[in-house]
Design an enzyme around this catalytic site. Structure first.
Site, mmCIF file in Angstrom:
data_model
loop_
_atom_site.group_PDB
_atom_site.id
_atom_site.type_symbol
_atom_site.label_atom_id
_atom_site.label_comp_id
_atom_site.label_asym_id
_atom_site.label_seq_id
_atom_site.Cartn_x
_atom_site.Cartn_y
_atom_site.Cartn_z
ATOM 1 N N GLY A 108 51.394 38.537 30.565
ATOM 2 C CA GLY A 108 51.873 37.168 31.067
ATOM 3 C C GLY A 108 51.054 35.966 30.868
ATOM 4 O O GLY A 108 50.502 35.832 29.774
ATOM 5 N N ARG A 145 43.465 46.019 35.790
ATOM 6 C CA ARG A 145 43.505 47.314 36.233
ATOM 7 C C ARG A 145 44.134 48.364 35.240
ATOM 8 O O ARG A 145 44.439 49.362 35.344
ATOM 9 C CB ARG A 145 44.656 47.210 37.414
ATOM 10 C CG ARG A 145 44.190 46.652 38.855
ATOM 11 C CD ARG A 145 44.747 46.882 39.918
ATOM 12 N NE ARG A 145 46.108 46.184 39.865
ATOM 13 C CZ ARG A 145 46.768 46.355 40.985
ATOM 14 N NH1 ARG A 145 46.725 47.019 42.011
ATOM 15 N NH2 ARG A 145 48.236 45.856 40.811
ATOM 16 N N TYR A 153 54.130 35.599 49.143
ATOM 17 C CA TYR A 153 53.711 34.833 47.996
ATOM 18 C C TYR A 153 53.353 33.370 47.800
ATOM 19 O O TYR A 153 52.371 32.917 47.598
ATOM 20 C CB TYR A 153 54.774 35.103 46.860
ATOM 21 C CG TYR A 153 54.221 34.626 45.575
ATOM 22 C CD1 TYR A 153 53.294 35.425 44.749
ATOM 23 C CD2 TYR A 153 54.572 33.654 44.788
ATOM 24 C CE1 TYR A 153 52.801 35.079 43.370
ATOM 25 C CE2 TYR A 153 54.370 33.119 43.416
ATOM 26 C CZ TYR A 153 53.392 33.997 42.918
ATOM 27 O OH TYR A 153 53.088 33.524 41.521
#
Length: 255
Positions: free
Chosen positions: A34, A55, A161
Site C-alpha cells: 500500500g 510484520r 479508526y
C-alpha cells in the site's frame, strides 16, 4: 518480543549520483504494501537508506526489513537498535503502519476499539519515542505521521479508526512544541481514498459513489501520497511543522 530480522531483504540501497553513500537513514513502518510501500520506494529512488518495521511480506528492492510488532515496546526498541547498528542513526521516521476493524458504533467491541488504537496511535507513539532519541542527539530529524481524511472528516463505522487518526494531529503538534527547537519537525499527511488492493476490491458502483464526493473525481495513486511525505522529509520543509497536509482530491477541504 519479536526478534528483528535485518536479513529479510538483502538488496543494497542505490548509491547517489556521485557514488557516495546515501546521506540519511529513513524508517518507514509497514512498507510491505500500500501507501507504505510507495513511500519506501520513493526514498530508495532518491538515494536514501531505507529500513522498515513490518510484520511480514515481500518488501521493495533496497528496503532493509526488521520484523517487529509496533504494539510491543521491547520489539520496537530492539528493531531501532538493530537499524542504528546496521545502518546508522535514523534521521527520518514515517509512521505508516495501521489497521482497521470497521463496524457500527453500537456493535463495536472494546477489543475492536482498543486494538486499532494500539497499532495506529500507541504503536506510532512507541516508534516516535524511540526514533526521537537519536534525532535529539543529532539535533535534526523529520517525523511524518500518516493519518487519514477520516480523522478530520469522520466516517460511519470507523469510530475507532477515525479516533486513532485524529489523535495523530495532537501528537504531531505536541512533538513540534517539545522538539522544534532541536531541528526536528513533526507533521501529519492525511490521505483520502487511495488506489490500493482494498479499494480495488470494492464493488464498481461503490467506487463510483465515493468518487462523486471527491472534487478531483478519482482516487489518489499511492505515489501521490508518497510525494507529499518525501517533501515533508526534505530540507525544503524545514520550516513546516505541526501541519496537517490533506492528500484527498478536495474531499475534506482541509477539515
Amino acid at each position: 518480543m519479536t526478534v528483528p530480522s535485518p536479513q529479510a531483504t538483502t538488496q543494497a540501497a542505490p548509491q547517489g549520483q556521485d557514488g557516495a553513500a546515501p546521506a540519511r537513514v529513513v524508517v518507514v513502518t509497514g512498507a510491505a504494501r500500500g501507501i507504505g510501500r510507495s513511500i519506501a520506494e520513493r526514498f530508495v529512488a532518491a538515494g536514501d537508506t531505507v529500513a522498515t518495521l513490518y510484520r511480514g511480506g515481500d518488501l521493495p528492492q533496497g528496503v532493509h526489513g526488521y520484523v517487529a510488532d509496533v504494539t510491543d515496546s521491547a520489539a520496537v526498541d530492539a528493531a531501532f537498535a538493530a537499524i542504528e547498528k546496521d545502518l546508522g542513526p535514523v534521521e527520518v521516521l514515517v509512521a505508516n503502519a495501521g489497521v482497521t476493524r470497521d463496524g457500527l458504533l453500537m456493535r463495536m467491541s472494546d477489543d475492536d476499539f482498543t486494538a486499532v488504537l494500539d497499532v495506529n496511535l500507541t504503536g506510532t507513539f512507541r516508534c516516535v519515542r524511540r526514533a526521537a532519541k537519536g534525532m535529539i542527539r543529532l539535533r535534526r530529524g523529520r517525523i511524518v505521521l500518516v493519518g487519514s481524511v477520516v480523522g478530520l472528516y469522520g466516517g460511519p463505522g470507523q469510530v475507532n479508526y477515525s479516533s486513532s487518526k485524529a489523535a495523530l494531529v495532537g501528537m504531531a503538534r505536541s512533538i513540534t512544541r517539545e522538539l522544534g527547537g532541536r531541528g526536528i519537525t513533526a507533521n501529519v499527511v492525511a490521505p483520502g481514498y487511495v488506489e490500493t488492493d482494498m479499494t480495488a476490491a470494492l464493488p464498481e458502483d461503490t467506487q463510483a459513489q465515493y468518487k462523486t464526493a471527491i472534487p478531483a473525481g478519482r482516487f489518489a495513486a499511492a505515489d501521490e501520497v508518497a510525494g507529499v511525505v518525501q517533501f515533508l522529509a526534505s530540507d525544503a520543509a524545514a520550516y513546516v511543522s505541526g501541519a496537517v497536509i490533506p492528500v484527498d482530491g478536495g474531499l475534506g477541504m482541509g477539515h
